[in-house]
Structure formats: structure tokens, C-alpha cells
Enzyme design. Structure first.
Site, PDB file in Angstrom:
ATOM      1  N   TYR A 139      -8.917 -14.491  30.373  1.00 51.56           N
ATOM      2  CA  TYR A 139      -8.423 -15.913  30.078  1.00 51.56           C
ATOM      3  C   TYR A 139      -6.955 -16.321  30.167  1.00 51.56           C
ATOM      4  CZ  TYR A 139     -12.888 -15.953  27.725  1.00 51.56           C
ATOM      5  OH  TYR A 139     -14.343 -15.836  27.345  1.00 51.56           O
ATOM      6  N   LYS A 195      -9.815   2.683  -0.137  1.00 56.09           N
ATOM      7  CA  LYS A 195     -10.036   1.269  -0.458  1.00 56.09           C
ATOM      8  C   LYS A 195     -10.236   0.802   1.308  1.00 56.09           C
ATOM      9  CE  LYS A 195      -4.853   0.355  -0.124  1.00 56.09           C
ATOM     10  NZ  LYS A 195      -3.677  -0.133  -0.677  1.00 56.09           N
TER      11      LYS A 195
HETATM   12  C1  LIG Z   1      -3.250   1.296  -0.880  1.00 57.40           C
HETATM   13  C2  LIG Z   1      -2.205   1.908  -1.989  1.00 57.40           C
HETATM   14  C3  LIG Z   1      -2.061   3.318  -2.204  1.00 57.40           C
HETATM   15  C4  LIG Z   1      -2.043   3.987  -0.934  1.00 57.40           C
HETATM   16  O1  LIG Z   1      -0.848   3.902  -0.140  1.00 57.40           O
HETATM   17  P1  LIG Z   1      -0.633   4.461   1.258  1.00 57.40           P
HETATM   18  O2  LIG Z   1       0.706   4.051   1.640  1.00 57.40           O
HETATM   19  O3  LIG Z   1      -1.733   4.216   2.223  1.00 57.40           O
HETATM   20  O4  LIG Z   1      -0.715   5.998   0.874  1.00 57.40           O
HETATM   21  C5  LIG Z   1      -1.541   3.655  -3.063  1.00 57.40           C
HETATM   22  N1  LIG Z   1      -1.723   2.921  -4.496  1.00 57.40           N
HETATM   23  C6  LIG Z   1      -1.867   1.749  -4.270  1.00 57.40           C
HETATM   24  C7  LIG Z   1      -2.008   0.777  -5.741  1.00 57.40           C
HETATM   25  C8  LIG Z   1      -2.374   1.065  -2.968  1.00 57.40           C
HETATM   26  O5  LIG Z   1      -2.761  -0.295  -3.084  1.00 57.40           O
END
Ligand SMILES: *Cc1c(COP(=O)(O)O)cnc(C)c1O
Length: 395
Positions: free
Chosen positions: A270, A38
Site C-alpha cells: 500500500y 500477565k
Molecule cells: C509487569 C509487572 C512486573 C514485571 O515486570 P518486568 O519488568 O517484566 O519484570 C512486576 N510487577 C508489576 C506490578 C508489574 O505490573
């Protein structure tokens, strides 16, 4: 490397990613592995990372949104693919037609899905999500009976197959947290209830990276690994990547755009929140918050320049920040390494998280599209992705 983009680049080491997938599979030997890609593979590039993960034996790929999953299919990804973050009106029919496992947490979603199934003229693959205590998405245990009954009826009507039952942890990155055991109890109850009602899922799963690394009793039929696959630790409490044989996949660096001598008492960037303590050399690093460098790194972010750690001097601007090289010299075009595996002495994503008051997940994921990704360690394939357990020792 004449093709290396001059301003800045995120080098993504796909050989390291494959090795991480193999290390995670070895840690959960009886479970399948879902490579979570993702958010553009946590900033690393979803398509090349999904391909590399499958080459290293990941049986599943997972995304949050259906659009992310459909984009992978459009890029040629084959094999089991699941997405879980659905909103009313989302492309259910396209997902069914693309053979994507969809997650359902409530009756509204089941209704939209069965309408899409009728339109598509083919059954769906559905994974039912139970909220075992995270308090985010997922069916409340009090509503589980109704959801299971509706899914079973739809399955018996030939509209869908319930392929999985799953959940997500709240505190797996805090080993020993009492909620872990409580969530496991709720999960086991929800699974056995659904099975008694006649559902026969292929995969039961709840483990994310920290659970995969530290809690073998959470592995069930599948583990869903994101951050660890990118060689980054879920939390300092869990440990360092190397404790688990994991290697950071992304190295973020930039080329110095200016190096100059300035007198003492010279304000920098800045707001002049940094003023040179004496005559010194300032180097300009041409990345800023538009590239995903946290503005919270102002005055704190670590950067390797000329073999030494420097600190962001003054504010991070949209496109650039400055480091004070003290008395040292450097050349325009020299490399400034923000984070990487650490094997050249550079800071890691965990160091940036500590310096900026966030988690390493955010450090890697927020690197923006303006930073070109450069892939190394890729396996050349004649016959497409998806071959299980492909070795890459020659890469
Ligand atoms: C992002 C996510 C994961 C992976 O999580 P990590 O801690 O990065 O391994 C697994 N399951 C779901 C539902 C997620 O949203």
C-alpha cells in the site's frame, strides 16, 4: 514437524523458560520468585508458562487482573497467586474463594474486599501497595497511615491477613537513576511503619526484572520477574539477555506465501512507499499488523530469509508484508524468521524494538491470538504442577 501450523507460528520453548527461572532464582538466592504471567504471559501463553515456571521453582505466580488469575485457577494452577490491578465491581469474592492474594491500594478496595469476605465466609489474603514514586497505582505515602490502620483493624477482626507489602519501580531499567534510591527509602519507611502498627507481612517486594538483574539490595523477600523470564532484556542499558544467562523463549516465524520475480520500478504494498530498485525477487510473509507485527516496521523490520537479514519492503498490511530478496531465490513455503533467540542468525525481539521505536516488552506481548503457539520443551507430569525445584535435565 507435520503439526507445525503452515502460515505462521510462535514457538514457545518451555525448557528455556524453566532455565531462565532458575537463572533468575540464582540471581536472587535469598528471595522467593514470582513468575509474572500477565497479558497471556507476555504473549507466550499464561497456563503453560505458569506451569513451567512453577516446575522450575517459582513459588508465586502473578497477574495484573483478577480475571487473569481466576483463569489460571480454572486451568488447575495451585500455589500462591497474586493479582494487583483491581477496578470497582471486580470479582473480589471469587478471588477470595480461589485463594488468590489480592492487592489493595486504597480504602475503596478494602471496603469492596471486606464485603466480599463476609459473603464468602472466609478471610482474604491482602497485599498492601505503597506508591513509592511511580505515580501510578499504590497508596500515596500521605494516605498510608489510614490504609494501614484500616487493614490492621480488619485483620484483628479476622476478615483478612495482610500477607505482603509491596511497590513498583519507575526507572529500574535505567541503572543508577536517582529515583531508585528514593523509592527504596520510601519503601523501607512504609514497611517499618506498617510493622510498628502490628502488621506482620510474609513478603516485602519491589523488584521487577531489571531490579532483579542489577540491584540485589532491592530483592527483599521476593522478586517479581516478567520480561527476563521470557529471555528478553528490559532495556539496552541493563544489558543483553545472554549477559545474564537468559535465553529468549519465543521464536516467531512464518512460511513464505509467494515468491516472484518482478521488474525494476515496481511499487510494493500500500502506498508504494517502496519501489524495487531493479529487477528482483519479492517474497510475501503472511503476517501483518493483525498478528501483532507493528505497522511501524514498514521499511525497517528485520527478517531472516534464506540465511540473510532482509528488511520489510514497503508497508506492513493487516495480514502480510513483503521482503525484497535482492537477487536471491527462495521457495514458497520457506521459513521467514522474524525474531527468536538469535542462535540461527535471526533477529531478536530487541532488534525489532530498535527497528520500530518501541521496547522489546511490546514486541513479544502484542503477538495476537491469530498466531498459533507451539510448545516445545514441555515436562510431562503425572502428578500435576507445583512441585518446587523440579529438575528437567531429561526434557
Ligand atoms: C509487569 C509487572 C512486573 C514485571 O515486570 P518486568 O519488568 O517484566 O519484570 C512486576 N510487577 C508489576 C506490578 C508489574 O505490573
Amino acid at each position: 514437524m507435520s503439526e507445525t501450523p503452515m502460515r505462521a507460528r510462535a514457538v514457545v520453548d518451555l525448557a528455556a523458560l524453566r532455565a531462565n527461572v532458575r537463572a533468575l532464582r540464582a540471581r536472587a538466592p535469598r528471595a522467593q520468585l514470582m513468575a509474572v504471567v500477565k497479558a497471556n504471559a507476555y504473549g507466550h501463553g499464561a497456563v503453560p508458562c505458569a506451569r513451567a515456571a512453577r516446575q522450575a521453582g517459582a513459588q508465586w505466580v502473578g497477574t495484573a487482573t483478577p480475571h487473569e488469575a481466576l483463569a489460571l485457577r480454572a486451568a488447575g494452577d495451585r500455589g500462591r497467586l497474586m493479582c494487583w490491578l483491581w477496578t470497582p465491581g471486580d470479582p473480589w469474592r471469587e478471588a477470595v474463594e480461589a485463594d488468590i492474594d489480592v492487592s489493595v491500594s486504597g480504602l475503596w478496595a478494602l471496603d469492596e474486599l471486606t464485603a466480599a469476605v463476609r459473603a464468602a465466609g472466609r478471610p482474604a489474603r491482602v497485599q498492601l501497595k505503597i506508591d513509592t514514586g511511580l505515580g501510578r497505582n499504590g497508596c500515596q505515602p500521605g494516605d498510608w497511615e489510614k490504609l494501614v490502620a484500616a487493614a490492621r483493624d480488619a485483620e484483628q477482626a479476622g476478615l483478612l491477613k495482610v500477607t505482603g507489602i509491596w511497590s513498583h519501580f519507575a526507572c529500574a531499567d535505567e541503572p543508577g537513576h536517582p529515583s531508585i534510591r528514593a523509592q527504596l527509602d520510601v519503601f523501607r519507611d512504609a514497611v517499618s511503619y506498617a510493622e510498628r502498627q502490628g502488621l506482620n507481612p510474609e513478603v516485602r517486594h519491589i523488584a521487577n526484572s531489571p531490579a532483579t538483574l542489577t540491584l540485589s539490595e532491592t530483592h527483599f523477600d521476593m522478586v517479581r520477574t516478567g520480561v527476563a523470564m521470557y529471555g528478553v532484556s528490559p532495556s539496552p542499558e541493563v544489558g543483553a539477555p545472554e549477559d545474564f544467562g537468559l535465553k529468549p523463549v519465543m521464536t516467531l516465524s512464518a512460511s513464505l506465501a509467494s515468491v516472484k520475480r518482478v521488474p525494476g520500478q515496481h511499487g510494493v504494498s500500500y502506498g508504494h512507499t517502496y519501489v524495487t530498485p531493479g529487477e528482483t525477487t519479492l517474497a510475501l510473509v503472511p503476517v501483518g499488523y493483525a498478528d501483532g507485527i507493528p505497522r511501524a516496521a514498514s521499511g525497517t523490520g528485520p527478517v531472516l530469509v534464506g540465511g540473510k537479514w532482509r528488511t520489510v519492503a514497503g508497508r506492513v498490511a493487516m495480514d502480510q508484508f513483503v521482503v525484497d530478496l535482492g537477487g536471491d531465490s527462495a521457495e514458497v513455503g520457506d521459513e521467514a524468521v522474524l525474531f527468536g533467540p538469535g542462535d540461527r542468525g535471526e533477529p531478536t525481539a530487541e532488534d525489532w524494538a530498535r527497528a520500530t521505536g518501541t521496547i522489546a516488552y511490546e514486541v513479544i506481548t502484542r503477538i495476537s491470538a491469530r498466531v498459533p503457539r507451539v510448545y516445545v520443551g514441555e515436562v510431562r507430569e503425572e502428578d500435576g504442577p507445583g512441585r518446587d525445584g523440579r529438575d528437567d535435565t531429561g526434557a
